[in-house]
Design a protein around this motif. Structure first.
Motif, PDB file in Angstrom:
ATOM      1  N   ALA A   3     -12.388  -4.685   8.862  1.00 46.30           N
ATOM      2  CA  ALA A   3     -12.659  -4.394   7.455  1.00 46.30           C
ATOM      3  C   ALA A   3     -13.483  -5.487   6.800  1.00 46.30           C
ATOM      4  CB  ALA A   3     -11.362  -4.145   6.689  1.00 46.30           C
TER       5      ALA A   3
ATOM      6  N   PHE B 270      -7.134  -6.550   9.377  1.00 41.22           N
ATOM      7  CA  PHE B 270      -7.008  -5.174   9.835  1.00 41.22           C
ATOM      8  C   PHE B 270      -7.515  -5.021  11.259  1.00 41.22           C
ATOM      9  CE2 PHE B 270      -7.112  -5.103   5.296  1.00 41.22           C
ATOM     10  CZ  PHE B 270      -6.231  -4.103   4.943  1.00 41.22           C
TER      11      PHE B 270
ATOM     12  N   PHE C  25     -15.040 -13.987  -1.563  1.00 39.25           N
ATOM     13  CA  PHE C  25     -14.591 -12.924  -2.469  1.00 39.25           C
ATOM     14  C   PHE C  25     -13.276 -13.275  -3.170  1.00 39.25           C
ATOM     15  CE2 PHE C  25     -12.408  -8.937  -3.395  1.00 39.25           C
ATOM     16  CZ  PHE C  25     -13.400  -8.210  -4.019  1.00 39.25           C
TER      17      PHE C  25
ATOM     18  N   PRO D 155      -0.857  -4.478  -4.388  1.00 40.43           N
ATOM     19  CA  PRO D 155      -1.254  -5.444  -3.357  1.00 40.43           C
ATOM     20  C   PRO D 155      -1.938  -6.671  -3.955  1.00 40.43           C
ATOM     21  CG  PRO D 155      -1.883  -3.230  -2.709  1.00 40.43           C
ATOM     22  CD  PRO D 155      -1.339  -3.132  -4.097  1.00 40.43           C
ATOM     23  N   GLU D 156      -2.758  -6.464  -5.009  1.00 46.86           N
ATOM     24  CA  GLU D 156      -3.539  -7.592  -5.510  1.00 46.86           C
ATOM     25  C   GLU D 156      -2.669  -8.633  -6.203  1.00 46.86           C
ATOM     26  OE1 GLU D 156      -3.987  -4.420  -6.503  1.00 46.86           O
ATOM     27  OE2 GLU D 156      -4.520  -4.257  -8.613  1.00 46.86           O
TER      28      GLU D 156
ATOM     29  N   TRP E  20     -16.660  -6.464   4.937  1.00 48.87           N
ATOM     30  CA  TRP E  20     -17.553  -5.623   4.133  1.00 48.87           C
ATOM     31  C   TRP E  20     -18.979  -5.701   4.644  1.00 48.87           C
ATOM     32  CZ3 TRP E  20     -14.455  -8.900   0.644  1.00 48.87           C
ATOM     33  CH2 TRP E  20     -13.235  -8.281   0.354  1.00 48.87           C
TER      34      TRP E  20
ATOM     35  N   GLU F 116     -17.224  -3.659  -6.710  1.00 47.36           N
ATOM     36  CA  GLU F 116     -17.743  -4.593  -5.694  1.00 47.36           C
ATOM     37  C   GLU F 116     -17.840  -3.966  -4.298  1.00 47.36           C
ATOM     38  OE1 GLU F 116     -18.513  -8.083  -5.310  1.00 47.36           O
ATOM     39  OE2 GLU F 116     -19.070  -7.875  -7.411  1.00 47.36           O
ATOM     40  N   ILE F 117     -16.918  -3.079  -3.975  1.00 42.82           N
ATOM     41  CA  ILE F 117     -16.844  -2.587  -2.597  1.00 42.82           C
ATOM     42  C   ILE F 117     -17.219  -1.107  -2.513  1.00 42.82           C
ATOM     43  CG2 ILE F 117     -15.383  -2.388  -0.551  1.00 42.82           C
ATOM     44  CD1 ILE F 117     -15.710  -5.272  -1.479  1.00 42.82           C
TER      45      ILE F 117
ATOM     46  N   LEU G 104     -12.279 -14.475  -7.238  1.00 42.78           N
ATOM     47  CA  LEU G 104     -11.282 -13.787  -8.054  1.00 42.78           C
ATOM     48  C   LEU G 104     -10.294 -14.778  -8.654  1.00 42.78           C
ATOM     49  CD1 LEU G 104     -10.504 -10.703  -5.852  1.00 42.78           C
ATOM     50  CD2 LEU G 104     -11.321 -10.654  -8.195  1.00 42.78           C
TER      51      LEU G 104
ATOM     52  N   LEU H 245     -11.519  -1.169   4.043  1.00 38.77           N
ATOM     53  CA  LEU H 245     -12.499  -1.999   3.335  1.00 38.77           C
ATOM     54  C   LEU H 245     -12.064  -2.198   1.890  1.00 38.77           C
ATOM     55  CD1 LEU H 245     -15.777  -0.486   4.783  1.00 38.77           C
ATOM     56  CD2 LEU H 245     -14.873  -2.759   5.206  1.00 38.77           C
TER      57      LEU H 245
ATOM     58  N   HIS I 175     -21.741  -4.796   3.383  1.00 36.45           N
ATOM     59  CA  HIS I 175     -22.825  -5.064   2.435  1.00 36.45           C
ATOM     60  C   HIS I 175     -22.777  -6.489   1.903  1.00 36.45           C
ATOM     61  CE1 HIS I 175     -19.362  -4.047   0.119  1.00 36.45           C
ATOM     62  NE2 HIS I 175     -19.965  -4.268  -1.025  1.00 36.45           N
TER      63      HIS I 175
ATOM     64  N   PRO J 180     -20.889   0.188  -4.114  1.00 34.72           N
ATOM     65  CA  PRO J 180     -22.048  -0.273  -3.320  1.00 34.72           C
ATOM     66  C   PRO J 180     -22.124   0.390  -1.945  1.00 34.72           C
ATOM     67  CG  PRO J 180     -20.960  -2.148  -4.326  1.00 34.72           C
ATOM     68  CD  PRO J 180     -20.104  -0.949  -4.612  1.00 34.72           C
TER      69      PRO J 180
ATOM     70  N   HIS K 136     -12.329  -3.695 -10.066  1.00 32.26           N
ATOM     71  CA  HIS K 136     -13.176  -4.678  -9.391  1.00 32.26           C
ATOM     72  C   HIS K 136     -13.518  -4.212  -7.976  1.00 32.26           C
ATOM     73  CE1 HIS K 136     -14.828  -8.724  -9.296  1.00 32.26           C
ATOM     74  NE2 HIS K 136     -14.432  -8.799  -8.041  1.00 32.26           N
TER      75      HIS K 136
ATOM     76  N   GLU L  20      -8.774  -1.702   0.907  1.00 33.08           N
ATOM     77  CA  GLU L  20      -7.454  -2.326   0.936  1.00 33.08           C
ATOM     78  C   GLU L  20      -7.563  -3.839   1.091  1.00 33.08           C
ATOM     79  OE1 GLU L  20      -5.543  -0.281   4.088  1.00 33.08           O
ATOM     80  OE2 GLU L  20      -5.078   1.475   2.865  1.00 33.08           O
ATOM     81  N   SER L  21      -8.542  -4.280   1.879  1.00 37.15           N
ATOM     82  CA  SER L  21      -8.630  -5.726   2.084  1.00 37.15           C
ATOM     83  C   SER L  21      -9.093  -6.422   0.811  1.00 37.15           C
ATOM     84  CB  SER L  21      -9.552  -6.042   3.260  1.00 37.15           C
ATOM     85  OG  SER L  21     -10.805  -5.452   3.090  1.00 37.15           O
ATOM     86  N   ALA L  22      -9.838  -5.721  -0.044  1.00 35.56           N
ATOM     87  CA  ALA L  22     -10.201  -6.330  -1.324  1.00 35.56           C
ATOM     88  C   ALA L  22      -8.986  -6.402  -2.229  1.00 35.56           C
ATOM     89  CB  ALA L  22     -11.311  -5.509  -1.994  1.00 35.56           C
ATOM     90  N   ARG L  23      -8.151  -5.339  -2.182  1.00 36.53           N
ATOM     91  CA  ARG L  23      -6.969  -5.337  -3.047  1.00 36.53           C
ATOM     92  C   ARG L  23      -6.044  -6.492  -2.689  1.00 36.53           C
ATOM     93  NH1 ARG L  23      -6.189  -0.432  -5.675  1.00 36.53           N
ATOM     94  NH2 ARG L  23      -4.767  -1.553  -7.038  1.00 36.53           N
ATOM     95  N   ILE L  24      -5.804  -6.695  -1.395  1.00 34.45           N
ATOM     96  CA  ILE L  24      -4.803  -7.714  -1.029  1.00 34.45           C
ATOM     97  C   ILE L  24      -5.336  -9.114  -1.274  1.00 34.45           C
ATOM     98  CG2 ILE L  24      -5.341  -8.073   1.420  1.00 34.45           C
ATOM     99  CD1 ILE L  24      -1.959  -7.429   1.270  1.00 34.45           C
ATOM    100  N   LEU L  25      -6.665  -9.236  -1.409  1.00 32.90           N
ATOM    101  CA  LEU L  25      -7.214 -10.548  -1.763  1.00 32.90           C
ATOM    102  C   LEU L  25      -7.142 -10.791  -3.259  1.00 32.90           C
ATOM    103  CD1 LEU L  25     -10.256 -10.782   0.625  1.00 32.90           C
ATOM    104  CD2 LEU L  25      -8.303 -12.301   0.549  1.00 32.90           C
ATOM    105  N   GLY L  26      -6.640  -9.792  -3.999  1.00 34.41           N
ATOM    106  CA  GLY L  26      -6.431 -10.016  -5.418  1.00 34.41           C
ATOM    107  C   GLY L  26      -7.348  -9.232  -6.338  1.00 34.41           C
ATOM    108  N   ALA L  27      -8.170  -8.338  -5.785  1.00 26.96           N
ATOM    109  CA  ALA L  27      -9.089  -7.586  -6.631  1.00 26.96           C
ATOM    110  C   ALA L  27      -8.365  -6.399  -7.254  1.00 26.96           C
ATOM    111  CB  ALA L  27     -10.280  -7.102  -5.813  1.00 26.96           C
ATOM    112  N   SER L  28      -8.626  -6.169  -8.539  1.00 24.62           N
ATOM    113  CA  SER L  28      -8.029  -5.019  -9.206  1.00 24.62           C
ATOM    114  C   SER L  28      -8.740  -3.750  -8.753  1.00 24.62           C
ATOM    115  CB  SER L  28      -8.189  -5.175 -10.719  1.00 24.62           C
ATOM    116  OG  SER L  28      -9.566  -5.159 -11.037  1.00 24.62           O
ATOM    117  N   TRP L  29      -8.222  -2.613  -9.183  1.00 26.31           N
ATOM    118  CA  TRP L  29      -8.824  -1.333  -8.814  1.00 26.31           C
ATOM    119  C   TRP L  29     -10.286  -1.257  -9.259  1.00 26.31           C
ATOM    120  CZ3 TRP L  29     -10.768   2.825 -11.729  1.00 26.31           C
ATOM    121  CH2 TRP L  29     -11.002   3.996 -11.002  1.00 26.31           C
TER     122      TRP L  29
ATOM    123  N   TYR M 269       0.828  -1.207   0.000  1.00 28.07           N
ATOM    124  CA  TYR M 269       0.000   0.000   0.000  1.00 28.07           C
ATOM    125  C   TYR M 269       0.863   1.258   0.000  1.00 28.07           C
ATOM    126  CZ  TYR M 269      -3.712  -3.187   1.449  1.00 28.07           C
ATOM    127  OH  TYR M 269      -4.600  -4.216   1.521  1.00 28.07           O
TER     128      TYR M 269
END
Lengths: 369, 595
Positions: free
Chosen positions: A93, A89, A106, A80-81, A95, B496-497, A110, B479, A97, B500, B492, B481-490, A56
Motif C-alpha cells: 500500500a 499491508f 505523510f 484508525p487515525e 501510494w 491526498e490519496i 499530519l 492505500l 502517486h 489523485p 484528508h 487505510e494506510s493513510a487513515r492509520i497514519l493519522g489522516a482524517s477522511w 477498520y
C-alpha cells in the motif's frame, strides 16, 4: 507503552441469511514490547483480529483496550487515525502517486512537524530501512522488497506504540523474505514497539515471535511461546498446523495417577500424561513428529515396521514406514542413516515428545483438548 | 530522533498533533465531514432522480385531488398513442437488428482477422458514437429529402429515373439514420469481448479434434454471445430514446414515436398527466430491456470485458480480407464522410441544390455567428452547462461510488440502483419528470438554466458513477487505510490519496458526460426558454423554421466547438494521464512475486 487486552471479541460477516463467523469470542492479553504472531490458515480470523485492532472493523461483541483506553466495542470504535498505531499491508500500500520521500513524510506532516524535522526524520527512517538515496523515486521504480521497506519506514517514522503487520513478507521471494525476517526481528528489539504480525507461514511465526496465537475457524487454539506451541500443541489442529506430524490411532490401556499407558496401532506402547477426561479404553490419537522417531536396522517386536518409501532431502532423509496394523509413519533421520525400501526396521518413539488427543468422531475442526 | 534510537519514554511518546484516542463525541460523529459530504450526495441523488420520478408517477395517476387510471387507460387504448408505441418498438427492433448486422462483422474484423485499416474502423465507430444524431439526420434530409434532396434531385432531373431515389421521411430512412448512431454499441461490446477470448480456449477445442467451424459454433459464440446481445439491447434502448432524429425524419413522414408524441402533448394546452402516463410506459420498455441486459446477460457473460493480457486468435483471411475492407470503407463513407461532407457543402453554398458549387460563400457562418442573436447566447449556455454538469456528475459519481464500494452503510445498494436508473430514462421522460416535480415546488425553475443543469446531471449521473466505480475498484482499499492509520482524517485521505489516484478515471468520465450534454436535445427541447437556449435547441429551431443553409453552418459550428473542447481537454487531461503513466496508478498493488 502499550499492552493490548482483547476480551470476548466476535465478528460475523455476511448477508441477511447466512452469517459467517469470522471471529468467535477471542480473548488475548498481549504484553508490552512483544513480537506477537497471529498464525493460522486463510479464513482463520487472524486478519479480522488485526483489522479490529486497527479500527477498520467494528466488532459484534467484546472490546479492545490498549493499556486502559477502550478503543473498540460494539457501541463504537475510535477511528484508525486517532489510534496512533502503524500498519504494514500485505501489498505494501505504498501510494503510487507519491515519491518515497512523500510517502514517508505523510504521517509527519499530519503531526505538524517543521519542514526541517520532517526532513531529518525521513532521512533517519531511510537509513533505518537501508533505502538512503532513493527518496525521489516513485514506487513503480522500486523492487518489491524496497517498496516493503518504504511501507515499514512510513509506519515507523511516526513512532507508533503498536505496529500491525499483515503478511508483510508473503509477496517477496524466498531469499528476500529470510533477510527481511531477521531485519524485522531486529527492528522490534531496537524500537521496543509492540509488533502484531499476521501470517499463515508457521516457520515465519516460529522464527520471529515471542508469543504465537494459533487461530483456526475464527477461534484461538493456543497462545504460547514458539517452543510451547510446537512441542506441546494443545490440540490436534495446532499439532497438525505446526509442521509435520503423524497421528497414530490408539486407545488408553490404563490410567494411574495422571499418567496413562497408551497402546497404539502397530504395537506402539507408551506412557504419557493422560488427556483430560479420558477413561481406560477411550480411543485416542498419538501425535508424534517425524524427527522424534528413530529407526534401527532389523525387525523385532514390539515396534517392527517395513520401509515403504525413501526420500532423500539432503540435510535429512525421510522414510515412510508401514506398521503391522496398516498404519504408516513418516520418519526423519540423519541423512547418513540409510535404509532401503522393503527393509525391516525397529521403530522407537520418544514418548516424552508425544501428544495424546482424544479421538474425534466427526467435526475434527471443533477439537479442544 | 528516529525510531531506531527511541528510548522507552513511556506515555510521552504519544505523537503530537493527533486527536486523543477517545471515541469522538456524539455531535462530532454526526457532523463529521464524511457524513456531511455523503449526506449531501445522497440528498442530491434524491432531488435529481428519485423525487422527479415519484412525481412523474403521482402526476400520472392523480388528478383533481383523486386517484385515477384514466390517463393510463387513454395511453394504452388511444389510437394515437398505440401507434406511437408501435412505431417506437418497430424502430427499436429494426435498429437493433441492423446495428447487429453492421457492428458484428466490423467487430469480428477488428478483433479476429488480419483485415487492413483496423484503425479506420475503430475511428468510424468512435466518431459515429460522438456525432450528434440530429446532425446526421439533417445531413441525410439534405441528400434524400423527397423534393430538395440532392441525390433524389439528381436521379429525377439529371438521370430521369426518379424511381432510383429514396425517401428519407420513412421508417427505413429513420432506421438508417438511427443505426449510424447505434451500431457502435454492438461494435464496442462485441469487439472487446472477442478480443478477450484467449486463443487457448479455441486451441484446446481444436487439439481435441474440433474443426474451425465447430470451434466457432461451440466455443467462441457462447463465450461472446452475452456481450453481443448486450450491445443489441443498448442499441435498442438508445434508438427509441433519440428525440432529434425522430422529430426531424419521423414527423414529416408522419411516423410519430413515443418521444415525439410526448413532445406534442406539451402544445397548448399542455396535457401533463397524459404525458406522464405515456412517459412511464416508455420507461417500462427501456427499463425492461436494460433489466434483461443486466440481470440475465451480464450474469452469463463469461468474458471479462476489456480484459487485458488475453491473446486472441487472428484469422488470416487471404483474398477475402479485401471485400471485408471494402465493407468497412463503405460504412466509414456512409456514416462519417457523407453526412459531414454534406453539412459542409450545404453550409458554404449560397443555395443548396444540384448546382450548389457554383456559388460558394461564408455568408451563412457570418449570419449564424453574428447576426442571429441566439447563437452566441446558446454557445455560452451550452458550454457552461456542459462543463458544470460534467464536473458535478463526476464528483457526485465519485462520492456515490465511494459509498457503494468502501462503506457498509445500509441502503447503499439502493443508492447505486438509483444512480443507474437514469440509464433507462429517455431525455424527454427526464424532462417531463422534472417539470412535474418542479412545477409543484415553490421555486420557479422552469425555463431557467438551473433546470437544464438538473436534467443533464440527473440524466448522465450513471456515467459519472460508472467511471468512478471503475477507477475506485482499481484502487486497493489499503492505500486509503494506510493513510487513515497514519493519522489522516477522511477528508484528508480523500484529497491526498483517493481523488489523485482516481483522477485519470474521473477525467475520462468527465469527457464521457461532457460530449452528450453539449449536444443534448431530447430533454432540452421541453425545458428551454429563450434565455436558456442551448446549441442543440437553436439548431433544431432554426431547422424547424426552414433555413437549410444556416442550419448547416450552425451545425458545423457546433461540431467545431465539440472538437475544440475535446482537444483542449485531452491536452490538459492527457498531460495528467501522461504523468500518471510514469507513476502507474494502482501499481502500488504489486503483482505478487518479486518485483
Amino acid at each position: 507503552m502499550a499492552g493490548i487486552t482483547i476480551q470476548n471479541l466476535s465478528k460475523s460477516y455476511g448477508g441477511r441469511h447466512v452469517q459467517m463467523a469470522a471471529l468467535s469470542e477471542l480473548n488475548l492479553n498481549i504484553a508490552d514490547n512483544q513480537f506477537i504472531t497471529l498464525l493460522g490458515p486463510s479464513g482463520c480470523g487472524k486478519t479480522t483480529t488485526l483489522r479490529c485492532i486497527a479500527g477498520y472493523v467494528t466488532p459484534d461483541t467484546g472490546s479492545i483496550h490498549v493499556d486502559d483506553r477502550l478503543l473498540s466495542s460494539p457501541q463504537g470504535v475510535v477511528s484508525p487515525e486517532a489510534r496512533g498505531m502503524g500498519m504494514v499491508f500485505q501489498n505494501y500500500a505504498v501510494w503510487p502517486h507519491k515519491t518515497v520521500h512523500e510517502n514517508i513524510a505523510f504521517g509527519l506532516k499530519l503531526r505538524k512537524l517543521s519542514a526541517q524535522q520532517v526532513r531529518d526524520k525521513v532521512e533517519q527512517a531511510l537509513v533505518l530501512v537501508n533505502l538512503k538515496g532513493l527518496e525521489a523515486r516513485y514506487p513503480n521504480e522500486l523492487s518489491g522488497g524496497q517498496q516493503q521497506r518504504v511501507a515499514l519506514a512510513r509506519s515507523l517514522v511516526v513512532e507508533p506504540d503498536i505496529l500491525l503487520l499483515d503478511e508483510p513478507l508473503s509477496n517477496l521471494d524466498a531469499k528476500l523474505r529470510e533477510k527481511m525476517r531477521s531485519e524485522l526481528k531486529q527492528l522490534q528489539r531496537r524500537t521496543g514497539i509492540t509488533f502484531i504480525y499476521v501470517t499463515h507461514d508457521q516457520s515465519e511465526a516460529l522464527a520471529l515471535s515471542d508469543q504465537i496465537a494459533v487461530m483456526h475457524g475464527g477461534r484461538l487454539q493456543q497462545f504460547g511461546s514458539p517452543f510451547e506451541v510446537y512441542t506441546k500443541p494443545s490440540n490436534r489442529i495446532v499439532a497438525d498446523f505446526m509442521g509435520l506430524v503423524n497421528f497414530v490411532p490408539g486407545r488408553v490401556a490404563a490410567i494411574d495417577a495422571g499418567q496413562a499407558i497408551i497402546e497404539g496401532e502397530g504395537g506402539l506402547r507408551l506412557q504419557a500424561a493422560a488427556p483430560t477426561g479420558a477413561a481406560p479404553g477411550a480411543p485416542v490419537d498419538i501425535a508424534v513428529r517425524p524427527e522424534n522417531i528413530t529407526l534401527a536396522a532389523g525387525g523385532g517386536t514390539p515396534g517392527a515396521g517395513v520401509i515403504r518409501e525413501r526420500v532423500f532431502l539432503g540435510n535429512i532423509c525421510e522414510y515412510t514406514v508401514a506398521l503391522p496394523g496398516g498404519a504408516s509413519l513418516r520418519v526423519q533421520t540423519h541423512p547418513l542413516q540409510q535404509f532401503s525400501e522393503g527393509e525391516a526396521v525397529t521403530v522407537t518413539v520418544d514418548a516424552s515428545q508425544c501428544s495424546i488427543f482424544p479421538r474425534e468422531v466427526a467435526q475434527s475442526d471443533r477439537a479442544a483438548a | 530522533m528516529g525510531p531506531a534510537t527511541m528510548p522507552d519514554a513511556g506515555a510521552t511518546r504519544r505523537p503530537a498533533g493527533l486527536s486523543s484516542a477517545r471515541p469522538p463525541s456524539r455531535l462530532a460523529r454526526i457532523f463529521s465531514l464524511e457524513r456531511i459530504v455523503m449526506g449531501a450526495a445522497i440528498a442530491a441523488l434524491f432531488i435529481l432522480v428519485v423525487f422527479p420520478l415519484c412525481f412523474l408517477l403521482i402526476g400520472s395517476v392523480w388528478s383533481e385531488g383523486r386517484f385515477t387510471l384514466e390517463y393510463f387507460r387513454e395511453a394504452l387504448t388511444g389510437r394515437l398513442y398505440l401507434q406511437a408505441l408501435l412505431n417506437s418498438l418497430m424502430l427499436g427492433a429494426w435498429t437493433g437488428l441492423f446495428s447487429l448486422l453492421l457492428g458484428l462483422p466490423l467487430a469480428w474484423a477488428v478483433a479476429r482477422t488480419n483485415v487492413p485499416g483496423k484503425g479506420l474502423i475503430t475511428l468510424t465507430a468512435n466518431l459515429s458514437y460522438l456525432s450528434p444524431p440530429f446532425l446526421t439526420a439533417i445531413a441525410f434530409v439534405n441528400l434524400f429529402g423527397p423534393n430538395a434532396g440532392l441525390i433524389n434531385a439528381f436521379f429525377r432531373d439529371m438521370v430521369g429515373a426518379p424511381w432510383l431515389g429514396f425517401n428519407i421521411f420513412s421508417m427505413p430512412g429513420l432506421v438508417l439514420v438511427t443505426v449510424l448512431h447505434t451500431f457502435p454499441y454492438v461494435f464496442l461490446l462485441a469487439s472487446s469481448a472477442l478480443q478477450s477470448v484467449d486463443a487457448s480456449y479455441e486451441e484446446a477445442a481444436q487439439i481435441l479434434g474440433a474443426s474451425k467451424f465447430r470451434t466457432v459454433l461451440s466455443i467462441t459464440t457462447p463465450l461472446v454471445m452475452p456481450a453481443i446481445l448486450s450491445g443489441v439491447l443498448l442499441a435498442f434502448v438508445n434508438a427509441i430514446a433519440l428525440f432529434g432524429s425522430q422529430a426531424i425524419i419521423g414527423l414529416p413522414g408522419r411516423i410519430v414515436t413515443l418521444p415525439t408524441r410526448i413532445y406534442s402533448l406539451f402544445d397548448f394546452p399542455a396535457q401533463y398527466a397524459l404525458a406522464s402516463a405515456l412517459s412511464l410506459l416508455f420507461v417500462v420498455i427501456t427499463v425492461a430491456a436494460l433489466y434483461i441486459q443486466r440481470a440475465y446477460l451480464a450474469k452469463r457473460s463469461f468474458v471479462t470485458l476489456g480484459g487485458k493480457g488475453a491473446r486472441p486468435q487472428l484469422m488470416d483471411l487471404g483474398w477475402a480480407k479485401w471485400p471485408l475492407f471494402g465493407f468497412c470503407v463503405v460504412v466509414f463513407f456512409v456514416s462519417i464522410i457523407l453526412p459531414y461532407a454534406t453539412l459542409i457543402a450545404v453550409s458554404i453554398s449560397k443555395s443548396w441544390g444540384l448546382n450548389f458549387w457554383q456559388g460558394l460563400t461564408l455568408e451563412h457562418y457570418r449570419f449564424v455567428l453574428f447576426d442571429y442573436d441566439v447563437t452566441q447566447r446558446a454557445i455560452v449556455n451550452s458550454l457552461g452547462l456542459a462543463i458544470v454538469a460534467a464536473t458535478i456528475a463526476v464528483f457526485l459519481g465519485a462520492i456515490i461510488g465511494w459509498i457503494d464500494i468502501r462503506t457498509q452503510i445500509p441502503g447503499r445498494k439502493f443508492l447505486d440502483y438509483a444512480a443507474l436508473v437514469p440509464l433507462g430514462l429517455p431525455g424527454i421522460v427526464m424532462a417531463v419528470a422534472l417539470i412535474q416535480f418542479w412545477l409543484t415546488m415553490p421555486i420557479a425553475l422552469y425555463g431557467t438554466l438551473t433546470i437544464l443543469l438538473l436534467a443533464y446531471v440527473g440524466r448522465y449521473i450513471p456515467l459519472g458513477v460508472r467511471a468512478a466505480n471503475t477507477s475506485l475498484r482499481q484502487i486497493d482499499p489499503t492505500l486509503e487505510e494506510s493513510a487513515r492509520i497514519l493519522g489522516a482524517s477522511w477528508g484528508h485521505t480523500l484529497k491526498e490519496i483517493t481523488l489523485p489516484l482516481m483522477r485519470p478515471g474521473l477525467f475520462a468520465g468527465w469527457l464521457l458526460v461532457f460530449v452528450p450534454v453539449i449536444q443534448e436535445l431530447s430533454a432540452s427541447i421541453l425545458l428551454f426558454s429563450s434565455s436558456s437556449m442551448t446549441l442543440a435547441v437553436a439548431i433544431y429551431n432554426l431547422y424547424e423554421t426552414g433555413y437549410t443553409e444556416p442550419v448547416a453552418a450552425l451545425a458545423m459550428t457546433n461540431m467545431a466547438i465539440i472538437t475544440v473542447v475535446i482537444i483542449i481537454a485531452r491536452k490538459i487531461g492527457g498531460g495528467q494521464i501522461g504523468r500518471k503513466e510514469n507513476e502507474k496508478p494502482g501499481d502500488g498493488v504489486p503483482q505478487g512475486g518479486t518485483a
